[in-house]
Design a protein around this motif. Structure first.
Motif, PDB file in Angstrom:
ATOM      1  N   GLY A 257     -39.779 -30.520 -48.973  1.00  0.00           N
ATOM      2  CA  GLY A 257     -38.696 -31.460 -49.269  1.00  0.00           C
ATOM      3  C   GLY A 257     -37.844 -31.823 -48.072  1.00  0.00           C
ATOM      4  O   GLY A 257     -37.411 -32.969 -47.925  1.00  0.00           O
ATOM      5  N   THR A 258     -37.592 -30.857 -47.178  1.00  0.00           N
ATOM      6  CA  THR A 258     -36.793 -31.157 -45.984  1.00  0.00           C
ATOM      7  C   THR A 258     -37.518 -32.157 -45.100  1.00  0.00           C
ATOM      8  O   THR A 258     -36.915 -33.112 -44.589  1.00  0.00           O
ATOM      9  N   ALA A 259     -38.821 -31.979 -44.915  1.00  0.00           N
ATOM     10  CA  ALA A 259     -39.609 -32.922 -44.114  1.00  0.00           C
ATOM     11  C   ALA A 259     -39.620 -34.304 -44.764  1.00  0.00           C
ATOM     12  O   ALA A 259     -39.525 -35.326 -44.071  1.00  0.00           O
ATOM     13  N   VAL A 260     -39.722 -34.346 -46.083  1.00  0.00           N
ATOM     14  CA  VAL A 260     -39.731 -35.635 -46.793  1.00  0.00           C
ATOM     15  C   VAL A 260     -38.444 -36.408 -46.496  1.00  0.00           C
ATOM     16  O   VAL A 260     -38.480 -37.615 -46.194  1.00  0.00           O
ATOM     17  N   GLU A 261     -37.306 -35.735 -46.557  1.00  0.00           N
ATOM     18  CA  GLU A 261     -36.030 -36.405 -46.295  1.00  0.00           C
ATOM     19  C   GLU A 261     -35.897 -36.807 -44.832  1.00  0.00           C
ATOM     20  O   GLU A 261     -35.470 -37.928 -44.524  1.00  0.00           O
TER      21      GLU A 261
END
Length: 283
Positions: A257-261
């Motif tokens: 999720g952090t990479a997605v954001e």
């Protein structure tokens, strides 16, 4: 932030929690997340690790990410350092005697620790293996209560986070800030000290404001930061309280999720116009 405002907005500072946001609870940093963080720094945008960890437990993650020289907010905002080279920028302390007395009156079996900045912890009894890092010195309750500290950590592996939320409420703490971790872990810091308070000073020195900040986190100790930042994003595993404080909820940790954001703002297509190809950045 309205959709029309979001379309024109770009982060000028990125603030990242560590545990549950950058690394899993075994301390593993996914390659996908590391690459996304490196795209941010390659774009010339400061990345500020903003964590409940002590500095010496934060340093390995800083180095794995390959971050350039810059500020780090540690100990839930009580400690701010520059690295490399290591330099303490700010340490905020308080007298823990009353807090320790209240905690042990309500929860006599609890283990209590006080951070020794840059070295380790002084503890009233041993914590579970892996909970604390650095040099650990066991001392009496009176010794621990007799010196000003950056924070107090309360731990009981036989309890739950729900029980510790109740404990914090029963304590009726005044003059301090506190947050309950994902387990039976209670962090107690000086009044008004949290990730947002320390981050605000760092961001101001960078010539930016809260409106310029993208902050990502997953814990209760991230609530103030997510509320303060121009765009506060909760990882999908975060509890309802944390998600409610955020402007947006990204994918779970397992779904990176952090990479997605981060890739929403610093994805490969955007970065290719300003920096070398990703393959030259990743080690």
């Amino acid at each position: 932030m309205k959709n029309s405002e979001l379309a024109a907005w770009r982060p000028r500072v990125v603030a990242l929690d560590i545990d549950g946001t950058l690394v899993d609870h075994e301390g593993v940093l996914p390659n996908e997340v590391r690459r996304s963080v490196r795209r941010v720094t390659a774009a010339g945008v400061p990345v500020v690790l903003t964590t409940g960890r002590s500095w010496h437990a934060t340093r390995p993650v800083f180095e794995q990410l390959g971050l350039p020289n810059g500020p780090v907010v540690a100990s839930n905002g009580a400690v701010t350092v520059d690295f490399p080279p290591f330099e303490v920028r700010q340490v905020v302390t308080f007298n823990p005697a009353d807090v320790i007395s209240r905690v042990l009156r309500e929860h006599p079996s609890a283990a209590i620790a006080a951070e020794v900045v840059g070295q380790g912890y002084r503890v009233t009894k041993q914590f579970p293996d892996g909970d604390l890092t650095g040099h650990i010195e066991e001392v009496s309750v009176d010794e621990l209560a007799g010196t000003d500290v950056t924070r107090i950590v309360v731990r009981d592996p036989e309890s739950s986070d729900v029980e510790f939320i109740d404990l914090a409420q029963r304590l009726g703490l005044h003059g301090v800030s506190y947050s309950v971790g994902w387990s039976a872990w209670l962090d107690i810091a000086p009044a008004g000290v949290n990730k947002a308070s320390a981050l605000a000073a760092v961001v101001a020195e960078l010539g930016c404001t809260a409106a310029d900040v993208l902050a990502i986190g997953d814990g209760r100790n991230d609530v103030e930061m997510l509320t303060w930042a121009g765009r506060g994003v909760a990882v999908g595993d975060a509890c309802a309280e944390v998600q409610a404080a955020a402007d947006h909820v990204t994918a779970t940790f397992a779904e990176h999720g952090t990479a997605v954001e981060l890739d929403r703002w610093f994805g490969a297509r955007r970065a290719s116009r300003r920096v070398p190809a990703l393959s030259t950045l990743a080690s």
